[in-house]
Motif scaffolding. Structure first.
Motif, PDB file in Angstrom:
ATOM      1  N   SER A   1       0.840  -1.198   0.000  1.00  0.00           N
ATOM      2  CA  SER A   1       0.000   0.000   0.000  1.00  0.00           C
ATOM      3  C   SER A   1       0.871   1.243   0.000  1.00  0.00           C
TER       4      SER A   1
ATOM      5  N   THR B   1      -0.383  -1.481  -6.291  1.00  0.00           N
ATOM      6  CA  THR B   1      -0.306  -1.019  -4.907  1.00  0.00           C
ATOM      7  C   THR B   1      -1.611  -0.363  -4.478  1.00  0.00           C
ATOM      8  N   LYS B   2      -2.083  -0.698  -3.265  1.00  0.00           N
ATOM      9  CA  LYS B   2      -3.297  -0.092  -2.740  1.00  0.00           C
ATOM     10  C   LYS B   2      -3.004   1.358  -2.353  1.00  0.00           C
TER      11      LYS B   2
END
Length: 474
Positions: free
Chosen positions: A223, A265-266
């Motif tokens: 993230s 990716t968050k």
């Protein structure tokens, strides 16, 4: 930042007022368990995550009953951990021998021989905990990204992260930028100021390059926060960003740039204190921005963990993480810290929808450093003596261990009775169907209680201020 709220001020708000809002599907019935493991830490530190004799199911329920049930499920867990700041990585790589480092990383990240941390938070560039007071980003040369390089991190941060991931292959990296390069900002400084609107695209591409560079090292970012503490400008790396600015940056620049680059990716909003739930709610209320956001992240330094539920209720289709909280010399008592951290982070955080819980510095030295303009009395999860490389394991290590050693990534939080100021609990069901129940005796006297699961029960007694993790086969 450090935790400055008095212990009592937050504890009274943290627990006992949480009502399940959007439970998941019912779990399948468990097979009969015969005994539960017991792991204990006491307020006087005489027992530290110590294995106790197993307790047997089959006793008659007492007057205080903690019901645990998998018929109601909540969020799926990513795990528990702390920040691999530049200071933490530098100490581990440069102030320990290879054997000391291997032993430390085993105790931190290996689940069988340690506590199995499964998440780390990583500042993007310099922060207030950077060794040698080094202010830097990955491209400090105006006015393009032709000089972008993560060479600084290759010296020690990336090697330490790779060594940690070798201990736990499921390790997830949560990245968060403290500031854009100075040449992209309104004040031409790494300290404070805002991102210039004409540099939004440059900064989005900068963050994409960062994600790609780490992925090329075998360390993909799980993230990425849009901005660390966007309402905190300081005399160290920091950058102010209002909710409308964050929403615009996400929907017009960062989100599309990550998507165009194929970076999965968050993307996470806010990454600041509990006391401003309106900020992430406002960002998520922008439908175009929300389309790119996985959820929001919180810190512990102001407000109460119930703010996470406030945001969850407004946007139940987005996730929550608790990404920073630091202990320090302002709170030296082991038992007080054990209780506060369990109530507010491990129990309070997860009962308020956090998928992950992280402390601040993973490691600091005996002088609470190296620092770079920020907190001068913070405490790491562990303390590394910069002269000898020897390690002291602080209260935060045992707080994390009561969760991370027993709750594996992919576990689901399940229903459990919690009694505010008495026996406070949170429970999880692991992918292998084993159940982990974390119970804190928040009262002032020893307490005997009954744990009831699937028609069976056992009794156990916890000393005042003690925490136990119970684990049994589901």
């Amino acid at each position: 930042m450090k935790r400055t709220a008095p212990l009592c001020a937050v504890m009274t708000l943290a627990l006992g007022l949480i009502v399940p809002v959007s439970p998941g599907t019912a779990a399948t019935a468990a097979t009969a368990a015969t005994a539960s493991e017991v792991w204990l830490t006491t307020a006087d530190a005489s027992k530290l995550l110590a294995r106790q004799p197993d307790v047997q199911f089959g006793t008659t329920p007492g007057s205080t009953i903690i019901d645990v049930s998998a018929s109601t499920t909540y969020q799926t867990m990513d795990g528990f951990g702390a920040a691999m700041t530049d200071s933490s990585a530098w100490l581990t790589w440069n102030k320990q021998s290879s054997s000391q480092r291997d032993a430390l990383l085993t105790k931190l990240f290996d689940r069988g021989n340690g506590i199995g941390l499964s998440v780390v938070r990583l500042p993007v560039g310099a922060s207030d905990f950077t060794a040698n007071s080094a202010d830097y980003t990955f491209d400090d040369t105006c006015c393009d990204l032709n000089d972008f390089s993560i060479a600084h991190d290759k010296a020690f941060t990336i090697p330490v992260l790779k060594a940690a991931k070798a201990k736990n292959s499921a390790l997830k990296i949560f990245a968060s930028p403290w500031t854009a390069p100075a040449w992209m900002k309104t004040n031409n400084s790494l300290y404070g100021g805002k991102l210039r609107t004409d540099r939004y695209a440059d900064y989005a591409n900068y963050l994409v390059k960062y994600a790609q560079a780490y992925s090329a090292e075998g360390l993909p970012l799980y993230s990425l926060a849009t901005q660390n503490e966007p309402h905190h400008e300081a005399a160290y790396e920091s950058m102010r960003m209002e909710p409308n600015e964050q929403a615009a940056f996400v929907k017009n620049n960062l989100g599309p740039a990550l998507a165009a680059a194929g970076v999965s990716t968050k993307l996470v909003a806010w990454d600041h204190n509990w006391d401003e739930p309106n900020y992430p709610t406002t960002v998520l209320n922008d439908a175009a921005a929300k389309n790119y956001l996985a959820g929001s992240a919180f810190h512990c330094y102001a407000g109460a963990p119930s703010a996470q539920t406030t945001v969850h209720n407004a946007h139940p289709d987005r996730d929550i993480w608790l990404t920073e909280c630091s202990g320090g010399a302002w709170a030296p008592n082991f038992g007080d810290n054990l209780k506060w951290n369990l109530q507010n982070l491990i129990i309070g955080g997860t009962r308020n929808w956090a998928k992950g819980v992280m402390f601040w510095n993973l490691a600091l030295d005996q002088n609470s450093g190296p620092t770079n303009g920020g907190c001068t009395n913070c405490r790491g999860v562990v303390t590394i003596n910069s002269g000898t490389g020897n390690v002291s394991y602080n209260v935060e290590y045992y707080v994390l261990g009561h969760a991370s050693k027993f709750v594996v990534p992919g576990a689901r939080r399940i229903s459990s009775t919690t009694l505010s100021g008495n026996i406070e609990t949170v429970a999880f069901r692991n992918p292998d169907n084993s159940v982990a129940l974390i119970a804190l005796n928040a009262g002032s006297a020893a307490k005997t209680f009954t744990v009831r699961w699937n028609g069976q029960s056992f009794n156990h007694t916890l000393p005042a201020g003690a925490v136990a993790t119970y684990k049994w086969a589901g």
